[in-house]
Design an enzyme around this catalytic site. Structure first.
Site, PDB file in Angstrom:
ATOM      1  CG  HIS A 159      -2.993   0.548  -4.655  1.00  0.00           C
ATOM      2  ND1 HIS A 159      -4.820  -1.059  -4.750  1.00  0.00           N
ATOM      3  CD2 HIS A 159      -3.477   0.238  -3.141  1.00  0.00           C
ATOM      4  CE1 HIS A 159      -4.555  -1.663  -3.711  1.00  0.00           C
ATOM      5  NE2 HIS A 159      -4.215  -1.388  -3.180  1.00  0.00           N
ATOM      6  CD  GLU A 263      -1.040  -1.586  -4.997  1.00  0.00           C
ATOM      7  OE1 GLU A 263      -0.670  -1.037  -3.864  1.00  0.00           O
ATOM      8  OE2 GLU A 263      -1.780  -2.628  -4.750  1.00  0.00           O
TER       9      GLU A 263
END
Ligand code: BG6
Length: 291
Positions: A159, A263
């Site tokens: 992420h 991400e």
């Protein structure tokens, strides 16, 4: 964690280990090309900066650094699930777990690597390792082996929070023509029509079946960032914008101007299923150039 005991993994001039924010063990990595920081809490890369460039990763000034809390910024590891889950923490328990420091090394070409392992006690029934290699680029590899006798299914996502000069001058390229789930529009399935995605409001999109690299152009910093990946079929693009920023206790109200998340992972219908004995590697390499 005993920081003195971890020091056996230090490498003179390349890896120093000490108490970082909140007293949590932190590795400070120095290479001829860059510096980086990594916490064992969440196996979380919190910083990467190439010599002569502004920092590549965004880290919130409001982030918590505490047991049981995720770090806001850098590269949280979402594993073994992505997003909310009834009865479990959002984005899985990997980012809340203290990982085991398995090995460190410095290569003759100047790159420095750190290998971490998710402890069995975390509750995942397979072997999970994370290899971070710091050089002129930053490479992160999440390696999962199914050591059980049954199929193992999981979601995973690195992420990554990028630091940008001003979100108004940022575009993301490489996703045109791809299908995405729009989390802002109530999880509707849409198709990306823009070659260059601009950010003018909250963006929270899960692009599916996307092995392609993504390019982030930052007009203010005159920087181009390349997110190259293998073993990843999903890309999530996120900026919380005004209302959501205010709602997050560990994120400054105005910080959305200076970050964007791109991400890389395998989530939703792209989740991974490993047969017994099989392994998978989610590998992401971040590079950048100014001018
Ligand atoms: C993104 C999700 O990946 O992470 C968003 O798509 C979510 O929906 C964001 O808000 C941040 O999640 P968290 O749990 O770190 O606040």
């Amino acid at each position: 964690m005993d920081i003195e005991a971890l020091k056996q993994h230090e490498i003179s001039g390349a890896i120093a280990i000490s108490a970082g924010a909140g007293g949590l063990p932190r590795l400070v990595i120095t290479t001829p090309f860059s510096t980086a920081e990594l916490y064992l809490h969440g196996a979380h890369v919190t910083g990467f900066q190439k010599t002569g460039e502004p920092r590549l990763l965004f880290l919130s000034a409001a982030s918590q650094f505490a047991a049981g809390k995720p770090i806001r910024g850098g590269v949280p590891i979402c594993f073994p699930w992505f997003g909310p889950r009834v009865g479990g923490p959002a984005h899985g328990f990997a980012r809340l777990t203290d990982w085991h420091l398995a090995a460190t090394s410095a290569a003759p070409d100047g790159r420095v690597s750190v290998r971490l392992r998710l402890p069995e006690a975390a509750g995942f029934p397979g072997k999970v390792e994370y290899l971070v290699t710091v050089g002129a680029t930053l490479t992160m590899e999440l390696q999962v082996t199914n050591t059980t006798g049954a199929t193992l299914e999981f979601e995973e996502c690195l992420h990554t929070y990028f630091s940008v000069g001003d979100i108004a001058t940022v575009v993301a390229r490489g996703l045109k023509g791809l299908k995405y789930l729009d989390k802002v529009g109530g999880l509707k399935l849409k198709e990306e029509t823009d070659k260059a995605i601009h950010f003018t409001g909250e963006v929270d999109r899960v692009y599916l079946n996307t092995p392609q690299p993504v390019i982030i152009e930052d007009g203010k910093l005159h920087r181009t960032i390349r997110v190259e990946k293998t073993g990843s079929n999903s890309t999530v693009v996120w900026n919380p914008w005004v209302t959501k920023s205010k709602a997050m206790a560990d994120f400054g109200d105005e910080e959305y101007h200076r970050m964007v998340c791109v991400e890389s992972g395998n989530v939703g219908q792209n989740q991974v299923a490993l047969a017994p004995g099989e392994f998978s590697t989610l590998k992401v390499t971040l590079s950048s150039q100014i001018g």
